[in-house]
Design a protein around this motif. Sequence first.
Motif, PDB file in Angstrom:
ATOM      1  N   GLY A   1       5.712   9.606  14.416  1.00 42.39           N
ATOM      2  CA  GLY A   1       7.028   8.663  14.090  1.00 42.39           C
ATOM      3  C   GLY A   1       6.934   7.442  13.668  1.00 42.39           C
ATOM      4  N   ASP A   2       5.776   6.891  14.067  1.00 36.43           N
ATOM      5  CA  ASP A   2       5.410   5.515  13.841  1.00 36.43           C
ATOM      6  C   ASP A   2       5.413   5.393  12.096  1.00 36.43           C
ATOM      7  OD1 ASP A   2       5.690   4.873  16.467  1.00 36.43           O
ATOM      8  OD2 ASP A   2       3.624   4.431  16.737  1.00 36.43           O
ATOM      9  N   GLU A   3       5.804   4.282  11.815  1.00 36.34           N
ATOM     10  CA  GLU A   3       5.755   3.784  10.367  1.00 36.34           C
ATOM     11  C   GLU A   3       4.574   3.103  10.229  1.00 36.34           C
ATOM     12  OE1 GLU A   3       9.152   2.817   7.534  1.00 36.34           O
ATOM     13  OE2 GLU A   3       7.795   0.829   7.495  1.00 36.34           O
ATOM     14  N   VAL A   4       3.684   3.293   9.053  1.00 33.16           N
ATOM     15  CA  VAL A   4       2.519   2.478   8.956  1.00 33.16           C
ATOM     16  C   VAL A   4       2.265   2.357   7.208  1.00 33.16           C
ATOM     17  CG1 VAL A   4       0.973   3.640  10.954  1.00 33.16           C
ATOM     18  CG2 VAL A   4       1.166   4.826   8.645  1.00 33.16           C
ATOM     19  N   HIS A   5       1.376   1.596   7.077  1.00 32.05           N
ATOM     20  CA  HIS A   5       1.168   1.169   5.599  1.00 32.05           C
ATOM     21  C   HIS A   5      -0.491   1.328   5.365  1.00 32.05           C
ATOM     22  CE1 HIS A   5       5.098  -0.536   4.250  1.00 32.05           C
ATOM     23  NE2 HIS A   5       4.950  -0.779   5.704  1.00 32.05           N
ATOM     24  N   LEU A   6      -0.821   2.010   4.302  1.00 27.53           N
ATOM     25  CA  LEU A   6      -2.261   2.314   4.156  1.00 27.53           C
ATOM     26  C   LEU A   6      -2.716   1.760   3.011  1.00 27.53           C
ATOM     27  CD1 LEU A   6      -2.154   6.063   5.190  1.00 27.53           C
ATOM     28  CD2 LEU A   6      -2.769   4.420   6.811  1.00 27.53           C
TER      29      LEU A   6
ATOM     30  N   GLY B   1       0.896  -1.037  -0.114  1.00 24.05           N
ATOM     31  CA  GLY B   1      -0.077  -0.128   0.103  1.00 24.05           C
ATOM     32  C   GLY B   1       0.882   1.208   0.065  1.00 24.05           C
ATOM     33  N   TRP B   2       0.304   2.379   0.544  1.00 22.30           N
ATOM     34  CA  TRP B   2       1.243   3.472   0.606  1.00 22.30           C
ATOM     35  C   TRP B   2       1.741   3.514   1.907  1.00 22.30           C
ATOM     36  CZ3 TRP B   2      -4.108   6.610  -0.268  1.00 22.30           C
ATOM     37  CH2 TRP B   2      -4.810   6.277  -1.644  1.00 22.30           C
ATOM     38  N   LYS B   3       3.189   3.631   1.937  1.00 22.59           N
ATOM     39  CA  LYS B   3       3.899   3.772   3.083  1.00 22.59           C
ATOM     40  C   LYS B   3       3.991   5.188   3.641  1.00 22.59           C
ATOM     41  CE  LYS B   3       8.333   3.428   3.190  1.00 22.59           C
ATOM     42  NZ  LYS B   3       9.896   2.714   2.932  1.00 22.59           N
ATOM     43  N   GLY B   4       3.742   5.354   5.026  1.00 23.48           N
ATOM     44  CA  GLY B   4       3.975   6.698   5.650  1.00 23.48           C
ATOM     45  C   GLY B   4       4.334   6.731   6.944  1.00 23.48           C
ATOM     46  N   ILE B   5       4.611   8.109   7.408  1.00 23.61           N
ATOM     47  CA  ILE B   5       5.002   8.153   8.821  1.00 23.61           C
ATOM     48  C   ILE B   5       3.993   8.984   9.523  1.00 23.61           C
ATOM     49  CG2 ILE B   5       6.771   9.186  10.491  1.00 23.61           C
ATOM     50  CD1 ILE B   5       7.546   7.138   8.967  1.00 23.61           C
ATOM     51  N   VAL B   6       3.476   8.499  10.687  1.00 20.28           N
ATOM     52  CA  VAL B   6       2.243   9.237  11.575  1.00 20.28           C
ATOM     53  C   VAL B   6       2.929  10.653  11.900  1.00 20.28           C
ATOM     54  CG1 VAL B   6       1.152   9.238  13.454  1.00 20.28           C
ATOM     55  CG2 VAL B   6       1.566   7.142  12.271  1.00 20.28           C
ATOM     56  N   GLY B   7       2.271  11.596  11.931  1.00 21.25           N
ATOM     57  CA  GLY B   7       2.647  13.071  12.268  1.00 21.25           C
ATOM     58  C   GLY B   7       1.681  13.516  13.201  1.00 21.25           C
ATOM     59  N   LEU B   8       0.549  13.012  13.272  1.00 23.30           N
ATOM     60  CA  LEU B   8      -0.011  13.699  14.408  1.00 23.30           C
ATOM     61  C   LEU B   8      -1.186  12.491  14.830  1.00 23.30           C
ATOM     62  CD1 LEU B   8      -1.389  15.927  16.272  1.00 23.30           C
ATOM     63  CD2 LEU B   8      -3.103  16.492  14.211  1.00 23.30           C
ATOM     64  N   SER B   9      -1.430  12.341  16.055  1.00 26.79           N
ATOM     65  CA  SER B   9      -2.258  11.099  16.415  1.00 26.79           C
ATOM     66  C   SER B   9      -3.184  11.696  17.557  1.00 26.79           C
ATOM     67  CB  SER B   9      -1.668   9.989  16.921  1.00 26.79           C
ATOM     68  OG  SER B   9      -2.249   8.905  17.701  1.00 26.79           O
ATOM     69  N   GLU B  10      -4.603  11.675  17.365  1.00 26.62           N
ATOM     70  CA  GLU B  10      -5.562  12.297  18.214  1.00 26.62           C
ATOM     71  C   GLU B  10      -6.609  11.037  18.771  1.00 26.62           C
ATOM     72  OE1 GLU B  10      -6.128  16.976  16.787  1.00 26.62           O
ATOM     73  OE2 GLU B  10      -7.371  15.288  15.641  1.00 26.62           O
ATOM     74  N   HIS B  11      -6.253  10.581  19.853  1.00 31.65           N
ATOM     75  CA  HIS B  11      -7.291   9.780  20.635  1.00 31.65           C
ATOM     76  C   HIS B  11      -8.747  10.283  21.082  1.00 31.65           C
ATOM     77  CE1 HIS B  11      -3.996   6.948  19.764  1.00 31.65           C
ATOM     78  NE2 HIS B  11      -3.232   7.893  20.431  1.00 31.65           N
ATOM     79  N   LEU B  12      -9.527   9.815  20.509  1.00 26.90           N
ATOM     80  CA  LEU B  12     -10.965  10.434  21.028  1.00 26.90           C
ATOM     81  C   LEU B  12     -11.888   9.607  21.512  1.00 26.90           C
ATOM     82  CD1 LEU B  12     -11.779  12.830  17.794  1.00 26.90           C
ATOM     83  CD2 LEU B  12     -10.736  13.494  19.884  1.00 26.90           C
TER      84      LEU B  12
END
Length: 332
Positions: A309-314, A269-280
Amino acid sequence: MGKITLNAVRKSFGATDVIAGLDLTIENGEFVVFVGPSGCGKSTLLRLIAGLEDTSGGTIAIDGVDATDLPPAKRGLAMVFQSYALYPHMSVRKNIHFPLKMAGMDPAEAARRVESAAKVLNLTSYLDRKPGQLSGGQRQRVAIGRAIVREPKAFLFDEPLSNLDAALRVNMRQEITELHQSLKTTMIYVTHDQVEAMTMADKIVVLNAGAIEQVGSPLTLYNSPANTFVAGFIGSPKMNLITGAEAAKHGATTIGVRPEHLDIVPSGGWKGIVGLSEHLGSDTYLKIATDTVGTVNVRAGGEVMLRPGDEVHLAPQPGKIHRFGPDGKTLA
């Protein structure tokens, strides 16, 4: 009773067209929401229907009767504004009664209407209080009560909840929806808040620069936006709009994927880096900078515990990619 038809309605200020030749039919008993960004013409359009502004062209018909040149008092409509506009020295009862008094209505009938409106709006125990003794939500209900007693053909609401805090907005939104279900009277509601539009409307009219972009039910606009403007405006967080090579793979100039339709997958998929994480709680909103499609918003479940900073795939969910052509319109 309460059908409103606009035919080529136009409003100009000098050489500037604020409303550019609109055609629109609002059926009897519908709850219609005008939505769009600031300056799109939604409040102006409401004021044209109310008769508070003169049209520069076209016609407005109410129940089949041409009302284009009728004064506001002759149109059989009732308007509720953003400001409550209550008389501070009068009791709630007298505030609600005031338009009936000005109309010279029989006192017994006027009293019946006031009591009936107060009961519908849960204001019976507040009838002898002054506006200064009420909360913001209660004051707005008084303003709505003043409209109800006139028994209008349609109610016109101009951003009535803008002065309320977040919790009161939710409560009043529900109360107005329940009021519509009870009265079954045509309601036209103006807001810039697309969440209000999605939760309240039978039909949404999306306006942009004085023109109608799309008319339809909330789910129609959500699932089948007519163009990139509607796609980016309806939905919260808004749809991710992607151009370039990834869009070209799908035979489109632009593709759109809603944040809730992007899945976090183990690889590919699309590899990316988490820049912002909001837990609601029930949801987690992520802003992810990808290598291929730029920065995208993702709406994940509340149990997703990713950090910046975490690496993810979408990966977009199958069948959930919207395709748009070079003119911004949806492709078949």
